[in-house]
Design a protein around this motif. Structure first.
Motif, short mmCIF file in Angstrom:
data_model
loop_
_atom_site.label_atom_id
_atom_site.label_comp_id
_atom_site.label_asym_id
_atom_site.label_seq_id
_atom_site.Cartn_x
_atom_site.Cartn_y
_atom_site.Cartn_z
N ASP A 99 0.74 -1.17 0.02
CA ASP A 99 -0.16 0.07 0.07
C ASP A 99 0.77 1.24 0.02
O ASP A 99 1.40 1.62 0.90
CB ASP A 99 -0.86 0.12 1.23
CG ASP A 99 -1.77 1.26 1.40
OD1 ASP A 99 -2.24 1.74 0.30
OD2 ASP A 99 -1.87 1.84 2.35
N ASP A 100 0.76 2.06 -1.26
CA ASP A 100 1.91 2.98 -1.31
C ASP A 100 1.30 4.48 -0.96
O ASP A 100 1.08 5.25 -1.74
CB ASP A 100 2.13 2.89 -2.66
CG ASP A 100 3.48 4.14 -3.21
OD1 ASP A 100 4.35 4.25 -2.25
OD2 ASP A 100 3.39 4.53 -4.07
N GLY A 101 0.85 4.33 0.45
CA GLY A 101 0.34 5.67 1.07
C GLY A 101 -0.99 6.11 0.14
O GLY A 101 -1.35 7.26 0.11
N SER A 102 -1.90 5.15 0.23
CA SER A 102 -3.27 5.40 -0.44
C SER A 102 -3.95 6.18 0.60
O SER A 102 -3.88 6.24 1.79
CB SER A 102 -3.83 4.09 -0.51
OG SER A 102 -3.28 3.16 -1.49
N THR A 103 -4.91 7.13 -0.07
CA THR A 103 -5.96 7.96 0.85
C THR A 103 -7.18 7.63 0.77
O THR A 103 -8.03 8.07 1.35
CB THR A 103 -5.50 9.46 0.34
OG1 THR A 103 -5.95 9.43 -1.16
CG2 THR A 103 -4.12 9.83 0.33
N ASP A 104 -7.73 6.38 0.04
CA ASP A 104 -8.78 5.81 0.03
C ASP A 104 -9.00 4.78 1.18
O ASP A 104 -8.22 4.63 1.98
CB ASP A 104 -9.27 5.78 -1.26
CG ASP A 104 -8.41 4.69 -1.94
OD1 ASP A 104 -7.44 4.15 -1.30
OD2 ASP A 104 -8.73 4.30 -3.08
N ASN A 105 -9.65 3.81 0.59
CA ASN A 105 -10.15 2.58 1.45
C ASN A 105 -9.31 1.41 1.05
O ASN A 105 -9.54 0.35 1.45
CB ASN A 105 -11.60 2.14 1.38
CG ASN A 105 -12.33 3.35 2.06
OD1 ASN A 105 -12.08 3.50 3.19
ND2 ASN A 105 -13.65 3.60 1.53
N ILE A 125 0.53 -10.94 2.49
CA ILE A 125 1.64 -10.10 2.86
C ILE A 125 1.16 -8.76 2.66
O ILE A 125 1.00 -8.37 1.45
CB ILE A 125 3.06 -10.17 2.51
CG1 ILE A 125 3.48 -11.75 3.08
CG2 ILE A 125 3.91 -9.32 3.44
CD1 ILE A 125 4.91 -12.04 2.33
N ILE A 126 0.91 -7.67 3.62
CA ILE A 126 0.83 -6.66 3.54
C ILE A 126 1.87 -5.55 4.08
O ILE A 126 2.02 -5.69 5.23
CB ILE A 126 -0.84 -6.18 3.99
CG1 ILE A 126 -1.77 -7.01 3.51
CG2 ILE A 126 -1.01 -4.59 3.83
CD1 ILE A 126 -3.27 -6.81 4.19
N LYS A 127 2.17 -4.58 3.33
CA LYS A 127 2.95 -3.73 3.73
C LYS A 127 2.71 -2.46 3.34
O LYS A 127 2.11 -2.08 2.24
CB LYS A 127 4.52 -3.80 3.00
CG LYS A 127 5.39 -2.72 3.71
CD LYS A 127 6.94 -2.61 3.18
CE LYS A 127 7.68 -1.66 3.87
NZ LYS A 127 9.29 -1.77 3.16
N THR A 128 2.49 -1.31 4.38
CA THR A 128 2.27 0.00 3.96
C THR A 128 3.44 0.93 4.09
O THR A 128 4.60 0.55 4.90
CB THR A 128 1.14 0.59 5.25
OG1 THR A 128 1.92 0.63 6.24
CG2 THR A 128 0.12 -0.37 5.09
N GLN A 129 3.35 2.09 3.30
CA GLN A 129 4.72 2.81 3.20
C GLN A 129 3.99 4.29 2.88
O GLN A 129 2.94 4.44 2.09
CB GLN A 129 5.72 2.45 2.23
CG GLN A 129 5.30 2.16 0.84
CD GLN A 129 6.30 1.61 -0.23
OE1 GLN A 129 7.22 0.97 0.20
NE2 GLN A 129 6.39 2.41 -1.34
N LYS A 130 4.64 5.25 2.89
CA LYS A 130 4.40 6.70 2.41
C LYS A 130 4.50 6.55 0.75
O LYS A 130 5.22 5.93 0.49
CB LYS A 130 5.53 7.60 2.95
CG LYS A 130 5.50 7.83 4.43
CD LYS A 130 6.27 8.90 4.88
CE LYS A 130 6.31 9.27 6.30
NZ LYS A 130 7.18 10.44 6.66
N ASN A 131 3.78 7.43 0.31
CA ASN A 131 3.65 7.53 -1.09
C ASN A 131 4.90 7.82 -1.80
O ASN A 131 5.58 8.78 -1.54
CB ASN A 131 2.51 8.33 -1.66
CG ASN A 131 2.34 8.26 -3.13
OD1 ASN A 131 2.90 9.47 -3.86
ND2 ASN A 131 1.73 7.18 -3.86
N GLN A 132 5.27 6.64 -2.34
CA GLN A 132 6.92 7.00 -3.34
C GLN A 132 6.64 6.62 -4.69
O GLN A 132 7.77 6.71 -5.48
CB GLN A 132 7.72 6.32 -2.65
CG GLN A 132 8.08 6.50 -1.07
CD GLN A 132 8.89 5.53 -0.46
OE1 GLN A 132 10.08 5.34 -0.97
NE2 GLN A 132 8.53 4.95 0.45
N GLY A 133 5.60 6.10 -5.21
CA GLY A 133 5.63 5.67 -6.57
C GLY A 133 5.52 4.35 -6.92
O GLY A 133 6.14 3.57 -6.01
#
Length: 316
Positions: free
Chosen positions: A36-42, A60-68
């Motif tokens: 998840d590349d910094g999504s702002t929705d659901n 596997i789920i990983k979240t990060q700040k939006n980087q492209g």
């Protein structure tokens, strides 16, 4: 056997369709890695729901700040544990035989497996007899640039993870256009052979806001950087080098088309002459062999040489 990397950014409208197509695969030995590349929705909420409701699947789920997308794919590579690597985009989907066909092509001396692509803009699928061919690395290089079913996509291919790890291959975060082609040409240097199936099993959804179709921004000029990286990834024989440079000119013509159609007067004034200078540098090669890129691009280049103002009128 296969780690599947799915980079997600604001994908709530298409994510379920993509996941359901992965869930229905006839080949089931999959490790699904969602970034998840910094999504702002659901998107993240949906991902957590998918994982909770599918306890028998490796997710596997990983979240990060939006980087492209490049950074997201790189993050997926850091988490992958399987023998093979595949990439799927969340707004696309795949036929049930997608992975079984790809894995079938990975024999002992084959390092890359490819299937065909069906774009959302295609009027109909390829109904010809399905073929599966094994090509030398040299023959595959030409197909990668000239076969619309192969191209530089990463999402219709299966890679050996040990090659990616051994040669420290990754996606260039500073490149926004053709970063996938740059990755593929780098990987190509290390393959012995490639397997190509003509079956169109990957469904590619073309979006108006994609990097290739969005309004003009300087990010589109990173296509020039992509080719600079491709030239430095390794020494190319003359034949492959010519193929690369011809596609470079084709990409510059695409770039000037984007500039004329979607750029402002200020954008055109700031970028037009720079692109023209790059086009002139390949004059001799493109005049002799540019027809191999297609009649549309060859005629466009001839018009550019004759009258640049006419080129702008025709492209618009």
């Amino acid at each position: 056997m296969i780690s599947v990397i799915i980079p997600c950014y604001n994908a709530e409208l298409t994510l379920n369709r993509c996941f359901e197509s992965l869930k229905k695969q006839t080949y089931q030995d999959l490790e699904l890695i969602f970034i998840d590349d910094g999504s702002t929705d659901n998107t993240l909420k949906l991902l957590k729901s998918i994982k909770k409701n599918q306890p028998d699947m490796t997710i596997i789920i990983k979240t990060q700040k939006n980087q492209g997308v490049s950074a997201a794919r790189n993050a997926g590579l850091q988490l992958a544990t399987r023998e093979y690597i595949a990439f799927v985009d969340p707004d696309d989907w795949v036929d049930p035989q997608f992975f079984s066909t790809l894995i079938k092509g990975m024999t002992d001396d084959v390092d890359l497996s490819v299937v065909g692509v069906l774009k959302s803009t295609d009027k109909q699928s390829n109904k010809k007899l399905i073929t599966q061919d094994t090509l030398s690395s040299s023959a595959y290089f030409e197909r990668m640039f000239r076969d619309v079913q192969v191209k530089g996509y990463v999402c219709n291919k299966l890679y050996r993870f040990d090659i990616i790890q051994q040669h420290v291959l990754f996606f260039r975060k500073e490149v926004s256009v053709m970063e996938d082609l740059e990755f593929n040409t780098h990987y190509w240097h290390f393959i012995r052979a490639a397997s190509i199936s003509s079956a169109q099993l990957y469904h590619y959804q073309i979006e108006d806001n994609s990097a290739m179709n969005a309004t003009w921004s300087d990010k589109k000029k990173t296509v020039i950087q992509a080719f600079d990286f491709m030239r430095t990834n390794g020494v190319l024989p003359k034949f492959q080098s010519e193929i690369l440079e011809l596609d470079y000119v084709r990409s510059l013509l695409w770039l000037v088309g984007q500039l004329y159609r979607k750029g402002s007067r200020e954008d055109i004034a700031a970028n037009e002459e720079m692109i023209f200078q790059l086009l002139r540098q390949k004059k001799r090669l493109f005049l002799y062999k540019g027809y191999k890129t297609g009649l549309k691009y060859y005629i466009s280049y001839l018009i550019f040489l004759i009258n640049k103002k006419m080129l702008r009128i025709i492209i618009r």
